[in-house]
Scaffold this motif. Sequence first.
Motif, PDB file in Angstrom:
ATOM      1  N   SER A  67       1.425  -4.240  -8.336  1.00  0.00           N
ATOM      2  CA  SER A  67       1.469  -4.503  -9.772  1.00  0.00           C
ATOM      3  C   SER A  67       0.637  -3.436 -10.464  1.00  0.00           C
ATOM      4  CB  SER A  67       0.899  -5.890 -10.085  1.00  0.00           C
ATOM      5  OG  SER A  67       0.766  -6.069 -11.490  1.00  0.00           O
ATOM      6  N   GLU A  68       1.161  -2.898 -11.537  1.00  0.00           N
ATOM      7  CA  GLU A  68       0.435  -1.903 -12.326  1.00  0.00           C
ATOM      8  C   GLU A  68       0.010  -2.470 -13.680  1.00  0.00           C
ATOM      9  OE1 GLU A  68      -0.402   1.014 -11.095  1.00  0.00           O
ATOM     10  OE2 GLU A  68       0.691   0.715  -9.216  1.00  0.00           O
ATOM     11  N   ASP A  69       0.206  -3.790 -13.864  1.00  0.00           N
ATOM     12  CA  ASP A  69      -0.155  -4.414 -15.139  1.00  0.00           C
ATOM     13  C   ASP A  69      -1.038  -5.639 -14.918  1.00  0.00           C
ATOM     14  OD1 ASP A  69       1.681  -6.160 -14.063  1.00  0.00           O
ATOM     15  OD2 ASP A  69       3.214  -5.834 -15.597  1.00  0.00           O
ATOM     16  N   ALA A  70      -1.972  -5.508 -13.962  1.00  0.00           N
ATOM     17  CA  ALA A  70      -2.966  -6.554 -13.694  1.00  0.00           C
ATOM     18  C   ALA A  70      -2.338  -7.862 -13.232  1.00  0.00           C
ATOM     19  CB  ALA A  70      -3.848  -6.788 -14.915  1.00  0.00           C
ATOM     20  N   GLY A  71      -1.243  -7.767 -12.480  1.00  0.00           N
ATOM     21  CA  GLY A  71      -0.655  -8.955 -11.884  1.00  0.00           C
ATOM     22  C   GLY A  71       0.395  -9.655 -12.714  1.00  0.00           C
ATOM     23  N   LYS A  72       0.791  -9.080 -13.845  1.00  0.00           N
ATOM     24  CA  LYS A  72       1.817  -9.725 -14.671  1.00  0.00           C
ATOM     25  C   LYS A  72       3.200  -9.597 -14.044  1.00  0.00           C
ATOM     26  CE  LYS A  72      -0.737  -8.981 -18.976  1.00  0.00           C
ATOM     27  NZ  LYS A  72      -0.744  -8.302 -20.298  1.00  0.00           N
ATOM     28  N   THR A  73       3.464  -8.467 -13.401  1.00  0.00           N
ATOM     29  CA  THR A  73       4.739  -8.253 -12.717  1.00  0.00           C
ATOM     30  C   THR A  73       4.475  -7.539 -11.399  1.00  0.00           C
ATOM     31  OG1 THR A  73       5.100  -6.115 -13.825  1.00  0.00           O
ATOM     32  CG2 THR A  73       6.033  -8.080 -14.877  1.00  0.00           C
ATOM     33  N   PHE A  74       5.352  -7.750 -10.418  1.00  0.00           N
ATOM     34  CA  PHE A  74       5.223  -7.122  -9.109  1.00  0.00           C
ATOM     35  C   PHE A  74       6.551  -6.500  -8.690  1.00  0.00           C
ATOM     36  CE2 PHE A  74       1.579  -9.890  -8.988  1.00  0.00           C
ATOM     37  CZ  PHE A  74       0.659  -9.228  -8.183  1.00  0.00           C
ATOM     38  N   LYS A  75       6.459  -5.377  -7.993  1.00  0.00           N
ATOM     39  CA  LYS A  75       7.621  -4.719  -7.399  1.00  0.00           C
ATOM     40  C   LYS A  75       7.235  -4.235  -6.010  1.00  0.00           C
ATOM     41  CE  LYS A  75       9.289  -2.863 -11.830  1.00  0.00           C
ATOM     42  NZ  LYS A  75       9.636  -1.612 -12.565  1.00  0.00           N
ATOM     43  N   TRP A  76       8.262  -3.978  -5.178  1.00  0.00           N
ATOM     44  CA  TRP A  76       7.968  -3.310  -3.917  1.00  0.00           C
ATOM     45  C   TRP A  76       7.271  -1.985  -4.199  1.00  0.00           C
ATOM     46  CZ3 TRP A  76      13.496  -3.969  -1.502  1.00  0.00           C
ATOM     47  CH2 TRP A  76      13.548  -5.185  -0.805  1.00  0.00           C
ATOM     48  N   VAL A  77       6.398  -1.563  -3.276  1.00  0.00           N
ATOM     49  CA  VAL A  77       5.842  -0.218  -3.410  1.00  0.00           C
ATOM     50  C   VAL A  77       6.986   0.784  -3.347  1.00  0.00           C
ATOM     51  CG1 VAL A  77       3.544  -0.743  -2.508  1.00  0.00           C
ATOM     52  CG2 VAL A  77       5.395  -0.157  -0.917  1.00  0.00           C
ATOM     53  N   ILE A  78       6.769   1.946  -3.908  1.00  0.00           N
ATOM     54  CA  ILE A  78       7.844   2.933  -4.019  1.00  0.00           C
ATOM     55  C   ILE A  78       8.409   3.307  -2.660  1.00  0.00           C
ATOM     56  CG2 ILE A  78       8.356   5.301  -4.749  1.00  0.00           C
ATOM     57  CD1 ILE A  78       6.300   4.929  -6.975  1.00  0.00           C
ATOM     58  N   ALA A  79       7.573   3.294  -1.618  1.00  0.00           N
ATOM     59  CA  ALA A  79       8.038   3.668  -0.282  1.00  0.00           C
ATOM     60  C   ALA A  79       8.959   2.623   0.340  1.00  0.00           C
ATOM     61  CB  ALA A  79       6.848   3.901   0.640  1.00  0.00           C
ATOM     62  N   GLY A  80       9.054   1.426  -0.238  1.00  0.00           N
ATOM     63  CA  GLY A  80       9.897   0.378   0.317  1.00  0.00           C
ATOM     64  C   GLY A  80      11.360   0.810   0.375  1.00  0.00           C
ATOM     65  N   ALA A  81      11.974   0.671   1.551  1.00  0.00           N
ATOM     66  CA  ALA A  81      13.369   1.087   1.720  1.00  0.00           C
ATOM     67  C   ALA A  81      14.286   0.255   0.833  1.00  0.00           C
ATOM     68  CB  ALA A  81      13.785   0.939   3.180  1.00  0.00           C
ATOM     69  N   ALA A  82      15.268   0.899   0.244  1.00  0.00           N
ATOM     70  CA  ALA A  82      16.205   0.216  -0.644  1.00  0.00           C
ATOM     71  C   ALA A  82      16.878  -0.952   0.063  1.00  0.00           C
ATOM     72  CB  ALA A  82      17.255   1.206  -1.139  1.00  0.00           C
ATOM     73  N   LYS A  83      16.934  -2.103  -0.609  1.00  0.00           N
ATOM     74  CA  LYS A  83      17.591  -3.327  -0.153  1.00  0.00           C
ATOM     75  C   LYS A  83      16.931  -3.958   1.068  1.00  0.00           C
ATOM     76  CE  LYS A  83      22.118  -1.902  -1.909  1.00  0.00           C
ATOM     77  NZ  LYS A  83      23.565  -1.732  -1.606  1.00  0.00           N
ATOM     78  N   GLU A  84      15.866  -3.348   1.571  1.00  0.00           N
ATOM     79  CA  GLU A  84      15.179  -3.900   2.740  1.00  0.00           C
ATOM     80  C   GLU A  84      13.693  -4.063   2.481  1.00  0.00           C
ATOM     81  OE1 GLU A  84      14.156  -2.713   7.390  1.00  0.00           O
ATOM     82  OE2 GLU A  84      15.547  -1.502   6.214  1.00  0.00           O
ATOM     83  N   GLY A  85      13.066  -3.041   1.901  1.00  0.00           N
ATOM     84  CA  GLY A  85      11.667  -3.132   1.531  1.00  0.00           C
ATOM     85  C   GLY A  85      10.683  -2.625   2.552  1.00  0.00           C
ATOM     86  N   LYS A  86      11.135  -2.289   3.764  1.00  0.00           N
ATOM     87  CA  LYS A  86      10.208  -1.812   4.795  1.00  0.00           C
ATOM     88  C   LYS A  86       9.494  -0.564   4.286  1.00  0.00           C
ATOM     89  CE  LYS A  86      10.050  -0.562   9.715  1.00  0.00           C
ATOM     90  NZ  LYS A  86       9.051  -1.585  10.088  1.00  0.00           N
ATOM     91  N   PRO A  87       8.140  -0.565   4.275  1.00  0.00           N
ATOM     92  CA  PRO A  87       7.419   0.528   3.614  1.00  0.00           C
ATOM     93  C   PRO A  87       7.214   1.776   4.459  1.00  0.00           C
ATOM     94  CG  PRO A  87       5.878  -1.144   4.331  1.00  0.00           C
ATOM     95  CD  PRO A  87       7.245  -1.671   4.649  1.00  0.00           C
ATOM     96  N   ASN A  88       7.375   1.685   5.785  1.00  0.00           N
ATOM     97  CA  ASN A  88       7.194   2.872   6.621  1.00  0.00           C
ATOM     98  C   ASN A  88       8.070   2.750   7.861  1.00  0.00           C
ATOM     99  OD1 ASN A  88       5.586   1.565   8.848  1.00  0.00           O
ATOM    100  ND2 ASN A  88       4.144   1.234   7.168  1.00  0.00           N
ATOM    101  N   VAL A  89       8.103   3.817   8.661  1.00  0.00           N
ATOM    102  CA  VAL A  89       9.034   3.864   9.792  1.00  0.00           C
ATOM    103  C   VAL A  89       8.463   3.223  11.047  1.00  0.00           C
ATOM    104  CG1 VAL A  89      10.142   5.941   8.916  1.00  0.00           C
ATOM    105  CG2 VAL A  89       8.181   6.159  10.464  1.00  0.00           C
ATOM    106  N   CYS A  90       7.200   2.819  11.040  1.00  0.00           N
ATOM    107  CA  CYS A  90       6.589   2.248  12.236  1.00  0.00           C
ATOM    108  C   CYS A  90       7.014   0.792  12.438  1.00  0.00           C
ATOM    109  CB  CYS A  90       5.071   2.350  12.155  1.00  0.00           C
ATOM    110  SG  CYS A  90       4.455   4.049  12.326  1.00  0.00           S
TER     111      CYS A  90
END
Length: 233
Positions: free
Chosen positions: A72-95
């Motif tokens: 969240s970049e607005d003090a918890g008002k809204t949340f999104k996957w981190v940018i690294a999250g894979a599209a439609k899956e959300g996995k943030p890294n390859v490990c």
Amino acid sequence: MKERFKLLPGGLLLFIPIAVGAQTPTFGQPTISGIQGVGFEQDIRLDPTNPSRVYTSVPGSLSSDTSWIWHSEDAGKTFKWVIAGAAKEGKPNVCSGGGDTELAVDTGGNLYFNDLTLANFSTARSEDHGASFLCSNSGVPDTLVDRQWYAVDGNPRTGNGLGTGAGHNIYLVNDEIGPGAVPCPVSGLVNNVLAMYRSPTLAGGATAGLNSGLLRRSPLRRAATRESWATMK
């Protein structure tokens, strides 16, 4: 209970009790952070460099090999996957991952992510607030690990791995399953221990949060708790 004072003739003070009604706690509007994913045992971390930035994470499952991180970049008002999250899956890294998750943020704003696998911890570090990650499938030198917690001391990226001086380390504590019959004065021979690691390793700040060296093992009853950390000396 508060008191009110009244001055009487002769200079005497009279104390008059005043009943004060109990204050009912109130809460703000709830915000759903775990959007686009399932999970449980969610954790939350604040970024000390930005009061408006908040991170949360949850595991998916070991069979899914996927866990999620939201920001969240607005003090918890809204949340999104981190940018690294894979599209439609959300996995943030390859490990590997999918088990228990843990987050930490250091004084430099670096984000650390620990994801339990079947064999070890998958550990990752992001220096751009989750837009990209470096990761390792072998975060600690041991195996059969579980229930991990982080504690950050300053900015580990500035550490040299020697552990000298405060402000340059990230500590990891976890349960380890079956390292041997360890004598415990309370419960006798036990099969689990509490282990503590420190990062970076002697390889320097580049390993911060990716690889950790063992500091100590301590006998542990099966129910690992955060309070157990305080008993390790």
